[in-house]
Scaffold this motif. Sequence first.
Motif, PDB file in Angstrom:
ATOM      1  N   VAL A   1       0.890  -1.171   0.000  1.00 51.90           N
ATOM      2  CA  VAL A   1       0.000   0.000   0.000  1.00 51.90           C
ATOM      3  C   VAL A   1       0.925   1.217   0.000  1.00 51.90           C
ATOM      4  O   VAL A   1       1.471   1.602   1.037  1.00 51.90           O
ATOM      5  CB  VAL A   1      -0.920   0.019   1.238  1.00 51.90           C
ATOM      6  N   ARG A   2       1.115   1.784  -1.182  1.00 48.84           N
ATOM      7  CA  ARG A   2       2.088   2.866  -1.307  1.00 48.84           C
ATOM      8  C   ARG A   2       1.586   4.154  -0.660  1.00 48.84           C
ATOM      9  O   ARG A   2       0.394   4.474  -0.769  1.00 48.84           O
ATOM     10  CB  ARG A   2       2.397   3.099  -2.785  1.00 48.84           C
ATOM     11  N   VAL A   3       2.513   4.846  -0.024  1.00 49.64           N
ATOM     12  CA  VAL A   3       2.174   6.127   0.610  1.00 49.64           C
ATOM     13  C   VAL A   3       3.182   7.183   0.172  1.00 49.64           C
ATOM     14  O   VAL A   3       4.386   6.936   0.162  1.00 49.64           O
ATOM     15  CB  VAL A   3       2.177   6.051   2.161  1.00 49.64           C
ATOM     16  N   SER A   4       2.661   8.340  -0.161  1.00 46.51           N
ATOM     17  CA  SER A   4       3.526   9.462  -0.546  1.00 46.51           C
ATOM     18  C   SER A   4       3.983  10.200   0.712  1.00 46.51           C
ATOM     19  O   SER A   4       3.453   9.978   1.813  1.00 46.51           O
ATOM     20  CB  SER A   4       2.753  10.420  -1.455  1.00 46.51           C
ATOM     21  N   ASP A   5       4.917  11.135   0.532  1.00 44.58           N
ATOM     22  CA  ASP A   5       5.382  11.937   1.660  1.00 44.58           C
ATOM     23  C   ASP A   5       4.220  12.720   2.281  1.00 44.58           C
ATOM     24  O   ASP A   5       4.110  12.821   3.504  1.00 44.58           O
ATOM     25  CB  ASP A   5       6.470  12.925   1.199  1.00 44.58           C
ATOM     26  N   ALA A   6       3.368  13.275   1.425  1.00 41.20           N
ATOM     27  CA  ALA A   6       2.240  14.071   1.939  1.00 41.20           C
ATOM     28  C   ALA A   6       1.269  13.191   2.723  1.00 41.20           C
ATOM     29  O   ALA A   6       0.725  13.603   3.761  1.00 41.20           O
ATOM     30  CB  ALA A   6       1.519  14.751   0.774  1.00 41.20           C
ATOM     31  N   GLU A   7       1.062  11.982   2.241  1.00 39.00           N
ATOM     32  CA  GLU A   7       0.157  11.062   2.957  1.00 39.00           C
ATOM     33  C   GLU A   7       0.755  10.640   4.299  1.00 39.00           C
ATOM     34  O   GLU A   7       0.047  10.523   5.300  1.00 39.00           O
ATOM     35  CB  GLU A   7      -0.143   9.847   2.077  1.00 39.00           C
ATOM     36  N   ILE A   8       2.070  10.435   4.311  1.00 41.55           N
ATOM     37  CA  ILE A   8       2.739  10.090   5.566  1.00 41.55           C
ATOM     38  C   ILE A   8       2.603  11.247   6.556  1.00 41.55           C
ATOM     39  O   ILE A   8       2.325  11.041   7.745  1.00 41.55           O
ATOM     40  CB  ILE A   8       4.221   9.737   5.303  1.00 41.55           C
ATOM     41  N   ALA A   9       2.761  12.455   6.063  1.00 37.43           N
ATOM     42  CA  ALA A   9       2.638  13.622   6.952  1.00 37.43           C
ATOM     43  C   ALA A   9       1.228  13.688   7.541  1.00 37.43           C
ATOM     44  O   ALA A   9       1.037  13.950   8.739  1.00 37.43           O
ATOM     45  CB  ALA A   9       2.967  14.897   6.172  1.00 37.43           C
ATOM     46  N   ARG A  10       0.243  13.432   6.715  1.00 40.37           N
ATOM     47  CA  ARG A  10      -1.155  13.494   7.178  1.00 40.37           C
ATOM     48  C   ARG A  10      -1.439  12.394   8.201  1.00 40.37           C
ATOM     49  O   ARG A  10      -2.058  12.624   9.238  1.00 40.37           O
ATOM     50  CB  ARG A  10      -2.087  13.367   5.971  1.00 40.37           C
ATOM     51  N   LEU A  11      -0.972  11.185   7.905  1.00 39.95           N
ATOM     52  CA  LEU A  11      -1.208  10.067   8.828  1.00 39.95           C
ATOM     53  C   LEU A  11      -0.442  10.279  10.142  1.00 39.95           C
ATOM     54  O   LEU A  11      -0.949   9.933  11.214  1.00 39.95           O
ATOM     55  CB  LEU A  11      -0.793   8.751   8.157  1.00 39.95           C
ATOM     56  N   SER A  12       0.736  10.847  10.058  1.00 38.55           N
ATOM     57  CA  SER A  12       1.517  11.127  11.275  1.00 38.55           C
ATOM     58  C   SER A  12       0.767  12.106  12.168  1.00 38.55           C
ATOM     59  O   SER A  12       0.668  11.903  13.385  1.00 38.55           O
ATOM     60  CB  SER A  12       2.882  11.739  10.923  1.00 38.55           C
ATOM     61  N   ARG A  13       0.224  13.161  11.559  1.00 38.86           N
ATOM     62  CA  ARG A  13      -0.544  14.146  12.338  1.00 38.86           C
ATOM     63  C   ARG A  13      -1.741  13.465  12.990  1.00 38.86           C
ATOM     64  O   ARG A  13      -2.047  13.680  14.149  1.00 38.86           O
ATOM     65  CB  ARG A  13      -1.031  15.288  11.438  1.00 38.86           C
ATOM     66  N   ARG A  14      -2.413  12.630  12.230  1.00 36.16           N
ATOM     67  CA  ARG A  14      -3.592  11.942  12.750  1.00 36.16           C
ATOM     68  C   ARG A  14      -3.249  11.111  13.993  1.00 36.16           C
ATOM     69  O   ARG A  14      -4.017  11.073  14.950  1.00 36.16           O
ATOM     70  CB  ARG A  14      -4.174  11.044  11.654  1.00 36.16           C
ATOM     71  N   LEU A  15      -2.100  10.434  13.938  1.00 33.01           N
ATOM     72  CA  LEU A  15      -1.705   9.555  15.043  1.00 33.01           C
ATOM     73  C   LEU A  15      -0.843  10.267  16.079  1.00 33.01           C
ATOM     74  O   LEU A  15      -0.321   9.642  17.010  1.00 33.01           O
ATOM     75  CB  LEU A  15      -0.966   8.327  14.492  1.00 33.01           C
ATOM     76  N   GLU A  16      -0.689  11.587  15.869  1.00 37.13           N
ATOM     77  CA  GLU A  16       0.092  12.412  16.793  1.00 37.13           C
ATOM     78  C   GLU A  16       1.506  11.862  16.978  1.00 37.13           C
ATOM     79  O   GLU A  16       1.979  11.675  18.105  1.00 37.13           O
ATOM     80  CB  GLU A  16      -0.644  12.563  18.137  1.00 37.13           C
ATOM     81  N   LEU A  17       2.128  11.565  15.853  1.00 33.14           N
ATOM     82  CA  LEU A  17       3.503  11.064  15.847  1.00 33.14           C
ATOM     83  C   LEU A  17       4.368  11.995  15.010  1.00 33.14           C
ATOM     84  O   LEU A  17       3.862  12.687  14.112  1.00 33.14           O
ATOM     85  CB  LEU A  17       3.555   9.665  15.217  1.00 33.14           C
ATOM     86  N   GLU A  18       5.662  11.990  15.302  1.00 32.87           N
ATOM     87  CA  GLU A  18       6.607  12.659  14.412  1.00 32.87           C
ATOM     88  C   GLU A  18       6.652  11.841  13.126  1.00 32.87           C
ATOM     89  O   GLU A  18       6.487  10.613  13.161  1.00 32.87           O
ATOM     90  CB  GLU A  18       8.010  12.668  15.043  1.00 32.87           C
ATOM     91  N   ASP A  19       6.920  12.531  12.040  1.00 31.82           N
ATOM     92  CA  ASP A  19       7.032  11.868  10.742  1.00 31.82           C
ATOM     93  C   ASP A  19       7.971  10.640  10.812  1.00 31.82           C
ATOM     94  O   ASP A  19       7.639   9.552  10.350  1.00 31.82           O
ATOM     95  CB  ASP A  19       7.581  12.904   9.747  1.00 31.82           C
ATOM     96  N   ARG A  20       9.142  10.838  11.412  1.00 30.78           N
ATOM     97  CA  ARG A  20      10.123   9.734  11.450  1.00 30.78           C
ATOM     98  C   ARG A  20       9.630   8.578  12.329  1.00 30.78           C
ATOM     99  O   ARG A  20       9.921   7.419  12.065  1.00 30.78           O
ATOM    100  CB  ARG A  20      11.512  10.222  11.867  1.00 30.78           C
ATOM    101  N   GLU A  21       8.888   8.889  13.379  1.00 30.55           N
ATOM    102  CA  GLU A  21       8.335   7.820  14.230  1.00 30.55           C
ATOM    103  C   GLU A  21       7.312   7.014  13.436  1.00 30.55           C
ATOM    104  O   GLU A  21       7.284   5.785  13.481  1.00 30.55           O
ATOM    105  CB  GLU A  21       7.634   8.413  15.452  1.00 30.55           C
ATOM    106  N   PHE A  22       6.471   7.746  12.720  1.00 29.37           N
ATOM    107  CA  PHE A  22       5.456   7.059  11.916  1.00 29.37           C
ATOM    108  C   PHE A  22       6.122   6.144  10.886  1.00 29.37           C
ATOM    109  O   PHE A  22       5.735   4.985  10.726  1.00 29.37           O
ATOM    110  CB  PHE A  22       4.557   8.080  11.202  1.00 29.37           C
ATOM    111  N   ARG A  23       7.128   6.674  10.204  1.00 33.40           N
ATOM    112  CA  ARG A  23       7.814   5.860   9.185  1.00 33.40           C
ATOM    113  C   ARG A  23       8.402   4.591   9.795  1.00 33.40           C
ATOM    114  O   ARG A  23       8.312   3.512   9.213  1.00 33.40           O
ATOM    115  CB  ARG A  23       8.932   6.670   8.509  1.00 33.40           C
TER     116      ARG A  23
END
Length: 142
Positions: A27-49
């Motif tokens: 399930v491919r995710v772009s940088d923008a999608e990762i940023a959005r999902l990170s915000r949703r889960l209240e995580l830093e981008d790198r933590e989410f990744r």
Amino acid sequence: MSAPWYADGLRFACTRCGNCCQGPGPVRVSDAEIARLSRRLELEDREFRAMYTRRLRGGDVSLRETREKACVFYDPAEGCRVHSDRPLQCRTWPFWSAVVHSPERWSEEARDCPGMNRGPRYEAGHIAGTAERDGTSVSRPA
Ligand code: SF4
Ligand code: SF4
């Protein structure tokens, strides 16, 4: 240019069976999608990744899978846990370029997706436009 095989449109209405969220396949995710999902889960981008993604050969990033090969965000009782922020490739199914490529391929995929060939009919123009930007490849030049 000749009319596509789906010139009369194609029908689709998701039944929410969950088959497509239970793999296999990235399930491919772009940088923008990762940023959005990170915000949703209240995580830093790198933590989410680190927690929820893996890198594919070729450079794209995919959501991780569970041991059972389901998407990490799939909940058998509730479905997608990030539904309103799900990646583009989840939103554009089944009008992926590779799926609408031929009637044979469409029928093959419809065996596992009970939503295909039922419900409202989507116009050929909508299908072609969706297939052009289906989110199944988010690779970018370095
Ligand atoms: S397999 Fe098809 S019908 Fe089932 S959840 Fe996925 S898109 Fe919906
Ligand atoms: S992000 Fe949601 S819709 Fe997409 S595969 Fe995972 S559970 Fe399914």
